[in-house]
Design an enzyme around this catalytic site. Structure first.
Site, mmCIF file in Angstrom:
data_model
loop_
_atom_site.group_PDB
_atom_site.id
_atom_site.type_symbol
_atom_site.label_atom_id
_atom_site.label_comp_id
_atom_site.label_asym_id
_atom_site.label_seq_id
_atom_site.Cartn_x
_atom_site.Cartn_y
_atom_site.Cartn_z
ATOM 1 N N SER A 108 68.926 -42.068 29.242
ATOM 2 C CA SER A 108 68.720 -41.082 28.184
ATOM 3 C C SER A 108 68.328 -41.732 26.856
ATOM 4 C CB SER A 108 69.986 -40.225 28.051
ATOM 5 O OG SER A 108 69.764 -39.121 27.206
ATOM 6 N N ASP A 138 63.932 -37.818 23.113
ATOM 7 C CA ASP A 138 64.635 -39.045 23.459
ATOM 8 C C ASP A 138 63.991 -39.629 24.716
ATOM 9 O OD1 ASP A 138 65.586 -37.206 25.310
ATOM 10 O OD2 ASP A 138 67.591 -38.061 25.366
ATOM 11 N N ASP A 176 64.593 -39.859 27.927
ATOM 12 C CA ASP A 176 64.415 -39.126 29.194
ATOM 13 C C ASP A 176 63.982 -37.693 28.984
ATOM 14 O OD1 ASP A 176 66.867 -38.074 28.318
ATOM 15 O OD2 ASP A 176 67.648 -37.889 30.356
ATOM 16 N N ASP A 234 65.382 -34.981 27.584
ATOM 17 C CA ASP A 234 66.229 -33.790 27.611
ATOM 18 C C ASP A 234 66.703 -33.384 26.214
ATOM 19 O OD1 ASP A 234 68.068 -35.815 27.201
ATOM 20 O OD2 ASP A 234 69.384 -35.262 28.863
#
Length: 448
Positions: free
Chosen positions: A103, A242, A244, A246
């Protein structure tokens, strides 16, 4: 054995336990066994995506080998954002999805997140079953044919089509100039492509991943350079993801940060005006700013509060049949479309509002005022229960009593990092910074 799963899957430094090649293979083998126990009939198909970290490919191979040795077929999409899994597992009837990503964490970290066929994080009991398997000597199931590995890059276009179909018919962003920071992460290709398809003028940074620069001086947690880009190119809005994909954080036309609380408030107001705010509820977390709470009350919206973590927000939305929820960090869940946070989906719907409003973004979000807030992270060597640290608990109680109705204090351990997080809101920045400094001094003398 130390618990592997935190609030957002398994996470750690790549190459160190539990993210060593041997252990990741065993995690894949254990996950395959859990899936075989749950889906006893027919083939088991798992979707795999990853972000742009250097370690992602090798970890993905080891995890895939473990899954395949239990007879599971793995469909490898390649680099794509975490929330794409929530859509694709449902659309293509996969039994599970898995993401290799850490993440928003630095590039030396990585992680593993599992998703159910409904697009939600695996339930605790499934994660506990993996951990139970890992305490034993694992062997490949006998008489099971090795699962297939199927490269599936074509599913990227499927996800792109899904995003566009959620938008107002014939949405035109041609009058918008957008500063875009892809964090050198999973959205580095898809996000600019979709925004340009919709007609926007896009000025991009963080779109040249090397495997070692994901989230480095860029992305939703570091928006200074995006703010500069927005001002330099005279953009109407800035958008930062960010690693990843999400999370999403915005800047207004002045380069000022517009965080998740502002976006939740904006979307709540918009959905309510269109009579699409189902059950008149919005799910937020204990970290959500007091200003957002007051704004939602003014709208006549009922608030549901959860602990920090998008999985808790998602579950509360399901139980309360709510269509909007999220976190200050930029995890925003649009429940009419997906059960988990999707930064690009959120960005597109916010940009649709901006395009139709024909007024500066700062004015659009300006109806809500946030209380001054300070956030401090204290690195800790161990997680002592806060109530058992008398001096720390006493200081927290003193600050809470001093703030009264004019502020809040929240102290909690991070679910993914060795940090004790402090959040204080109050009437002025000077006051809350002083309280935070006093508390940090007490914590460091007690814990470290």
């Amino acid at each position: 054995m130390k618990r592997l799963f935190g609030t957002d899957g398994i996470r750690g430094l790549s190459g160190q336990y539990p993210l060593t090649p041997k252990e990741v293979y065993r995690i894949g083998l254990s996950a395959g066994m859990v899936l075989r126990d749950h889906y006893k009939d027919g083939p088991i198909r798992v979707l795999l995506v990853r972000d742009t970290r250097e370690s992602g490919s090798s970890l993905g191979r080891m995890l895939t080998d473990g899954l395949r040795d239990t007879g599971v077929d793995v469909f490898d999409v390649g680099v794509l954002c975490t929330p794409s899994v929530a859509y694709l597992v449902q659309a293509h009837q996969f039994q599970s999805g898995v993401v290799i990503s850490a993440s928003h964490n630095p590039p030396e970290f990585n992680g593993i997140k599992f998703f159910t066929r409904q697009g939600r994080k695996w339930p605790d009991v499934w994660e506990e079953a993996i951990e139970s398997h890992l305490t034993k000597t694992l062997k490949k199931p006998k008489g099971v044919e090795k699962g297939r590995l199927i490269p599936s890059p074509q599913l990227v276009e499927d996800y792109e089509s899904f995003l566009i179909k959620t938008l107002p018919h014939k949405l035109d962003l041609s009058k918008l100039r957008i500063g875009l920071d892809c964090s050198n992460g999973a959205n580095y290709s898809v996000a600019p492509q979709i925004l340009r398809f919709l007609g926007a003028s896009v000025f991009v940074m963080g779109d040249k991943p090397t495997g070692k620069n994901i989230n480095v001086r860029c992305g939703s947690q570091q928006t200074d350079r995006l703010g500069q880009l927005v001002r330099k190119k005279r953009c109407h809005v800035g958008v930062a993801f960010d690693g990843d994909g999400d999370r999403v954080i915005f800047t207004d036309e002045k380069g000022q940060v517009i965080d998740g609380d502002f976006i939740i408030g904006l979307l709540a107001k918009h959905l309510k005006s269109e009579k699409r705010l189902k059950n008149n509820k919005v799910v937020i977390t204990v970290m959500s700013n007091l200003g957002l709470r007051m704004a939602l009350v003014r709208l006549g919206v009922r608030i549901v509060e959860t602990p920090v973590g998008d999985r808790y927000v998602s579950e509360a939305m399901r139980k309360n049949r709510a269509v909007l929820g999220g976190e200050q960090s930029g995890h925003i869940i649009l429940g009419s479309y997906l059960p988990s946070g999707d930064g690009l989906l959120t960005a597109l719907h916010v940009l649709a509002i901006v395009a139709r409003a024909r007024t500066p973004f700062s004015h659009i979000v300006g109806w809500m005022r946030k209380f001054p807030q300070t956030l401090v992270n204290v690195l800790v060597k161990e997680r002592k229960p806060i109530p058992e640290m008398n001096g720390v608990q006493s200081k927290i109680d003193d600050i809470r009593n001093s703030l009264g109705q004019k502020g809040r204090i929240l102290v909690r351990y991070s679910g993914t990092e060795p940090l004790l997080r402090i959040m204080i809101e109050g009437p002025t920045k000077k006051i809350i910074d002083q309280y935070a400094s006093e508390l940090v001094t007490e914590i460091e003398s007690t814990i470290n």
